[in-house]
Design an enzyme around this catalytic site. Structure first.
Site, PDB file in Angstrom:
ATOM      1  N   PRO A 110       0.837  -1.208   0.000  1.00  0.00           N
ATOM      2  CG  PRO A 110      -0.643  -1.486   1.786  1.00  0.00           C
ATOM      3  CD  PRO A 110       0.580  -2.069   1.159  1.00  0.00           C
ATOM      4  N   GLY A 112       2.240   4.950   0.712  1.00  0.00           N
ATOM      5  CA  GLY A 112       2.214   5.970   1.762  1.00  0.00           C
ATOM      6  C   GLY A 112       1.699   5.469   3.093  1.00  0.00           C
ATOM      7  N   GLY A 114       3.648   3.778   5.328  1.00  0.00           N
ATOM      8  CA  GLY A 114       4.759   3.497   6.239  1.00  0.00           C
ATOM      9  C   GLY A 114       5.362   2.120   6.025  1.00  0.00           C
ATOM     10  CG  LEU A 115       3.329  -1.077   5.162  1.00  0.00           C
ATOM     11  CD1 LEU A 115       2.308  -2.060   4.589  1.00  0.00           C
ATOM     12  CD2 LEU A 115       3.861  -1.629   6.484  1.00  0.00           C
ATOM     13  N   GLY A 116       7.220   1.366   3.376  1.00  0.00           N
ATOM     14  CA  GLY A 116       8.411   1.472   2.527  1.00  0.00           C
ATOM     15  C   GLY A 116       8.146   1.242   1.045  1.00  0.00           C
ATOM     16  CB  SER A 117       5.163   1.773  -1.115  1.00  0.00           C
ATOM     17  OG  SER A 117       4.940   3.130  -0.784  1.00  0.00           O
ATOM     18  CB  SER A 118       8.714   5.633  -2.096  1.00  0.00           C
ATOM     19  OG  SER A 118       9.242   5.842  -0.812  1.00  0.00           O
ATOM     20  CB  ALA A 119      12.414   2.308   0.145  1.00  0.00           C
ATOM     21  CG  ASP A 162      11.865   3.234   4.617  1.00  0.00           C
ATOM     22  OD1 ASP A 162      12.138   3.072   5.817  1.00  0.00           O
ATOM     23  OD2 ASP A 162      10.788   3.688   4.203  1.00  0.00           O
TER      24      ASP A 162
END
Ligand code: PMV
Length: 326
Positions: A110, A112, A114-119, A162
């Protein structure tokens, strides 16, 4: 054409305190972003198919092209910013400044939350794009370049946690610029609850900073989180989930004392505990977003699914694989 994937992460311990030089332990989770890179004549074409976004395609060349947008423009621009910088890294590594790319992004993580999606997207994109140009980087090199991308896109507001965790996989230890993998960690039965929202990281970090400057007991609280991390590291090699869970609970209490929990995060934490989890805490900046619980049974997952305010709940074990070619 090359496809690479990289995992998202949760913080087992230590968010916020890590900003003041305490150690933290992020853990990679079995939720991945996959990026396919194909070399084309020129420019950059990006296709994103994500769980949170409806699925959009952006086409633009590096010069004057204008993205064709069907969804919230700021989200698209942020997403494309990460891809653009990741592709620049690949061009630099391969010494091919004019290489064109078609990039396809698919993610189970998901956005944004806080699970590091962008990283995860950046790590997978650098790996796929460099391989497509015939260069293979080590996970450590990818972690470093991905950190530079986040630093650039997030105006200097990035920690190495991340990107390092996503590139290396498993449980990692971050203390300032010193990042390393923690070896010998077995399975960790994570259950994640998501309230569908997200806190404002900058605001939450500023709030903790202010409390810490104002009150010695707040500074002590930050230090106590560091003590929990050090204790947690010694328990991590065992499969004593009860002991780990107790430390998760303690860590959550201290984060709540620092003002970064929320009603929905607390509700999910308590639901998971009452459902039988060994322990539960918020993960990441807080204010909203996700909690992580440790539970080998289905109890916490079921309890979370019946919790008002919990939009999604899923199991995601520790992922010992970092970035990899698919
Ligand atoms: O919400 P996330 O996963 O981006 O984590 C933020 C973690 C903080 O410690 C609050 C900030 C930071 O940069 O380390």
């Amino acid at each position: 054409m090359v496809t690479s994937s990289a995992p998202g992460k949760v913080y087992l311990f230590g968010e916020h305190a890590v900003v003041y030089g305490e150690p933290a332990v992020p853990c990679a989770i079995e939720k991945r972003a996959r990026v396919t890179a194909r070399e084309i004549d020129e420019g950059l074409r990006v296709h994103v198919d994500d769980l949170t976004l409806d699925g959009y395609t952006v086409e633009y060349s590096d010069g004057d092209g204008h993205p064709d947008l069907e969804v919230d423009e700021s989200l698209v621009r942020a997403g494309v910013g990460y891809i653009n910088e990741a592709v620049s890294q690949a061009r630099e590594v391969a010494d091919r400044p004019d290489a064109g790319f078609e990039i396809v992004v698919e993610s189970d993580i998901p956005l944004g939350a806080g699970l590091g999606s962008s990283a995860a997207v950046v790590v997978a994109a650098i790996d796929a794009a460099t391989r497509e140009l015939g260069v293979e980087l080590t996970p450590e090199e990818i972690a470093d370049r991905a950190y530079q991308v986040e630093y650039e896109v997030q105006d200097g507001q990035a920690s190495r946690a991340d990107t390092f965790c996503s590139a290396m996989g498993g449980a990692v230890r971050v203390e300032g610029d010193d990042c390393r993998r923690i070896e010998g960690v077995g399975t960790l039965p994570f259950v994640i609850g998501y309230d569908g929202g997200a806190g404002d990281t900058g605001e939450l970090v500023a709030g903790v900073r202010q409390l810490r400057e104002e009150y010695e007991f707040a500074a002590d609280t930050v230090g106590a989180i560091g003590d929990i991390v050090r204790e947690g590291e010694s328990v991590l090699g065992t499969d004593d989930y009860e002991a780990l869970g107790e430390l998760l609970n303690f860590n959550h209490g201290l984060l709540a004392a620092l003002g970064v929990s929320s009603r929905s995060l607390d509700a999910m934490v308590w639901a998971a505990r009452e459902g039988g989890a060994a322990g539960a805490k918020l993960t990441g900046a807080g204010g909203g977003g996700c909690i992580v619980a440790l539970d080998e049974t289905d109890g916490a997952l079921t309890a979370l699914r019946y919790t008002p305010g919990c939009e999604d709940a899923f199991r995601a074990e520790l992922d010992t694989d970092g970035v990899r070619r698919e």
